[in-house]
Design an enzyme around this catalytic site. Structure first.
Site, PDB file in Angstrom:
ATOM      1  N   CYS A  36     -23.200 -71.246  58.642  1.00 25.50           N
ATOM      2  CA  CYS A  36     -22.820 -69.821  58.617  1.00 25.50           C
ATOM      3  C   CYS A  36     -21.487 -69.556  59.317  1.00 25.50           C
ATOM      4  O   CYS A  36     -20.906 -68.484  59.169  1.00 25.50           O
ATOM      5  CB  CYS A  36     -23.919 -68.976  59.240  1.00 25.50           C
ATOM      6  N   HIS A  58     -21.561 -62.067  62.145  1.00 20.80           N
ATOM      7  CA  HIS A  58     -22.307 -62.728  61.078  1.00 20.80           C
ATOM      8  C   HIS A  58     -23.571 -61.916  60.823  1.00 20.80           C
ATOM      9  O   HIS A  58     -24.260 -61.502  61.757  1.00 20.80           O
ATOM     10  CB  HIS A  58     -22.658 -64.157  61.517  1.00 20.80           C
ATOM     11  N   ASN A  89     -28.473 -62.569  54.548  1.00 25.13           N
ATOM     12  CA  ASN A  89     -27.636 -63.568  55.215  1.00 25.13           C
ATOM     13  C   ASN A  89     -26.960 -64.415  54.150  1.00 25.13           C
ATOM     14  O   ASN A  89     -27.607 -65.238  53.499  1.00 25.13           O
ATOM     15  CB  ASN A  89     -28.504 -64.426  56.141  1.00 25.13           C
TER      16      ASN A  89
HETATM   17  N1  COA Z   1     -43.385 -61.755  55.634  1.00 24.06           N
HETATM   18  C1  COA Z   1     -44.490 -61.503  56.366  1.00 24.06           C
HETATM   19  N2  COA Z   1     -44.833 -62.245  57.430  1.00 24.06           N
HETATM   20  C2  COA Z   1     -44.032 -63.265  57.756  1.00 24.06           C
HETATM   21  C3  COA Z   1     -42.876 -63.580  57.025  1.00 24.06           C
HETATM   22  C4  COA Z   1     -42.576 -62.778  55.911  1.00 24.06           C
HETATM   23  N3  COA Z   1     -41.491 -62.981  55.157  1.00 24.06           N
HETATM   24  N4  COA Z   1     -42.268 -64.653  57.586  1.00 24.06           N
HETATM   25  C5  COA Z   1     -43.021 -65.001  58.647  1.00 24.06           C
HETATM   26  N5  COA Z   1     -44.095 -64.179  58.746  1.00 24.06           N
HETATM   27  C6  COA Z   1     -45.173 -64.185  59.718  1.00 24.06           C
HETATM   28  C7  COA Z   1     -45.337 -65.529  60.373  1.00 24.06           C
HETATM   29  O1  COA Z   1     -46.134 -66.391  59.573  1.00 24.06           O
HETATM   30  C8  COA Z   1     -46.049 -65.150  61.671  1.00 24.06           C
HETATM   31  O2  COA Z   1     -47.399 -64.941  61.399  1.00 24.06           O
HETATM   32  P1  COA Z   1     -48.527 -65.408  62.463  1.00 24.06           P
HETATM   33  O3  COA Z   1     -48.232 -64.603  63.701  1.00 24.06           O
HETATM   34  O4  COA Z   1     -49.779 -65.036  61.775  1.00 24.06           O
HETATM   35  O5  COA Z   1     -48.308 -66.869  62.637  1.00 24.06           O
HETATM   36  C9  COA Z   1     -45.437 -63.783  61.995  1.00 24.06           C
HETATM   37  O6  COA Z   1     -44.840 -63.307  60.781  1.00 24.06           O
HETATM   38  C10 COA Z   1     -44.391 -63.827  63.092  1.00 24.06           C
HETATM   39  O7  COA Z   1     -43.529 -64.906  62.832  1.00 24.06           O
HETATM   40  P2  COA Z   1     -42.305 -65.187  63.758  1.00 24.06           P
HETATM   41  O8  COA Z   1     -41.558 -66.364  63.191  1.00 24.06           O
HETATM   42  O9  COA Z   1     -42.724 -65.250  65.181  1.00 24.06           O
HETATM   43  O10 COA Z   1     -41.485 -63.855  63.543  1.00 24.06           O
HETATM   44  P3  COA Z   1     -40.133 -63.414  64.211  1.00 24.06           P
HETATM   45  O11 COA Z   1     -40.303 -62.099  64.844  1.00 24.06           O
HETATM   46  O12 COA Z   1     -39.517 -64.519  65.013  1.00 24.06           O
HETATM   47  O13 COA Z   1     -39.218 -63.175  62.951  1.00 24.06           O
HETATM   48  C11 COA Z   1     -37.435 -64.254  61.780  1.00 24.06           C
HETATM   49  C12 COA Z   1     -38.930 -64.240  62.062  1.00 24.06           C
HETATM   50  C13 COA Z   1     -37.164 -65.430  60.873  1.00 24.06           C
HETATM   51  C14 COA Z   1     -37.072 -62.963  61.053  1.00 24.06           C
HETATM   52  C15 COA Z   1     -36.657 -64.334  63.107  1.00 24.06           C
HETATM   53  O14 COA Z   1     -37.172 -65.378  63.900  1.00 24.06           O
HETATM   54  C16 COA Z   1     -35.203 -64.596  62.878  1.00 24.06           C
HETATM   55  O15 COA Z   1     -34.504 -63.789  62.307  1.00 24.06           O
HETATM   56  N6  COA Z   1     -34.668 -65.722  63.370  1.00 24.06           N
HETATM   57  C17 COA Z   1     -33.295 -66.065  63.189  1.00 24.06           C
HETATM   58  C18 COA Z   1     -33.098 -66.591  61.808  1.00 24.06           C
HETATM   59  C19 COA Z   1     -31.662 -66.686  61.458  1.00 24.06           C
HETATM   60  O16 COA Z   1     -30.920 -65.808  61.732  1.00 24.06           O
HETATM   61  N7  COA Z   1     -31.293 -67.792  60.807  1.00 24.06           N
HETATM   62  C20 COA Z   1     -30.001 -68.006  60.369  1.00 24.06           C
HETATM   63  C21 COA Z   1     -29.080 -68.248  61.529  1.00 24.06           C
HETATM   64  S1  COA Z   1     -27.468 -68.345  60.949  1.00 24.06           S
END
Ligand code: COA
Length: 322
Positions: free
Chosen positions: A113, A249, A279
């Protein structure tokens, strides 16, 4: 002293728009979950027969027209991307040929990214060294072609697109300071498990999909982006209050809000496209810049901080006066 300056911008977004409601029909997710956790509402998806270079051509043509230059002036092409058309030749040479640019250095670089920030920083060095007079710099991704559409952890996050800028020498900055960084110790938190020298046979199978430990990526991103923004301003001797715009970003609204808060910057000074683009990896910053210039928010003479963070991890920032 010669500086470099962005003199034109352009972007291209594929026609097809996929909303969160469309995704609800594919995976177990909801518009509400995606919006509240990421800020994404819709994203553009590249057509089956469309490539990264196709998108770059469109974005580049807009930037060339915006800059009021002739294609014959371009003497450097750099593309930040992790999803080029082919393994080789590099996608910059394909773009060079398709646009009719004369023989010149043309290469792509891969910093996930952060690709555009790496590409722009590299172009800045060519120009300041006197080795280029007119650079076409792009950030572009067909990242949805790498997507596992059954993985709700990742498929809701990303989108496709291309952003382009034209960079020329200038007596005045222009690009004031550029900072790049990387730390490979985090390589397992965000990666794509297939490459030309490893596990190529997995390409196109269920085993080939973006691998991400989302919450860990989130924590390091917030810490790193806040840090690099503050460091960039400090090194340039610029106070946070002097900054007109932050163009981060566009990975996740919560990461962006946390970075702005750490900088003491109100969200009114932050350019957001994550809701419309998702993204788009290396394309996100140049597309956001183009959006904000064209809608009249970012104006000539204003002080702008662009920054990005991605797999590796890699990170970078560019402070500039437009
Ligand atoms: N829809 C519904 N539920 C979802 C889901 C979706 N698309 N994706 C994950 N979940 C669920 C998970 O399975 C988990 O369920 P559980 O509690 O029963 O296990 C729950 O949501 C929470 O998951 P978690 O990963 O802890 O959520 P989060 O608050 O960390 O949010 C992201 C997930 C991916 C949105 C967040 O971690 C994030 O944005 N991270 C950075 C990613 C990023 O920017 N990547 C690129 C960098 S350049």
């Amino acid at each position: 002293m010669t500086y470099s300056r962005i003199v034109g911008t352009g972007r291209y977004l594929p026609e097809r728009v996929m909303t969160n409601f469309d995704l609800e029909k594919i995976v177990d997710t909801s518009d509400e979950w995606i919006r509240t956790r990421t800020g994404v509402e819709r994203r553009h998806i590249v057509a089956e027969d469309q490539t990264t270079s196709d998108m770059c051509i469109e974005a580049a043509r807009v930037a060339i027209e915006d800059a009021g230059i002739d294609v014959s002036e371009i003497d450097l092409v750099i593309v930040g991307t992790t999803s080029p058309d082919l393994i080789f030749p590099n996608v910059a040479t394909i773009i060079q040929h398709k646009l009719g640019i004369s023989p010149c250095p043309a290469f792509s670089l891969e910093a996930a990214c952060t690709g555009f920030i790496y590409a722009l920083t590299t172009a800045d060095k060519f120009i300041r060294a006197g080795d280029a007079k007119c650079a076409l710099v792009l950030g572009a991704e067909c990242i949805t072609k790498l997507m596992d559409w059954s993985d709700r952890n990742t498929c809701v996050l990303f989108g496709d697109g291309a952003g382009a800028v034209i960079v020329k020498p200038s007596e005045e900055p222009g690009l004031i300071s550029c900072h790049l960084g990387a730390d490979g110790q985090y390589k397992d938190l965000l990666y794509y498990p297939v490459g030309p020298s490893r596990d190529l046979a997995k390409a196109g199978t269920d085993e080939a999909s973006i691998m991400m430990t989302g919450n860990e990526v989130f924590k390091v991103a917030v810490k790193t982006l806040g840090g690099i923004a503050a460091e960039t301003l400090e090194k340039a001797g610029v106070a946070q209050s002097e900054l007109d715009w932050l163009i981060p970003h566009q990975a996740n609204i919560r990461i962006i809000q946390a970075t702005a808060k750490r900088l003491g910057l109100p969200m009114e000074k932050v350019i957001l496209t994550v809701q419309d683009h998702g993204n788009t990896s290396a394309a996100s910053v140049p597309m956001a810049l183009d959006v904000a210039i064209r809608d009249g928010r970012v104006k000539k003479g204003q002080l702008v901080l662009m920054e990005a963070f991605g797999g590796g991890f890699t990170w970078g920032s560019v402070l500039m006066r437009l």
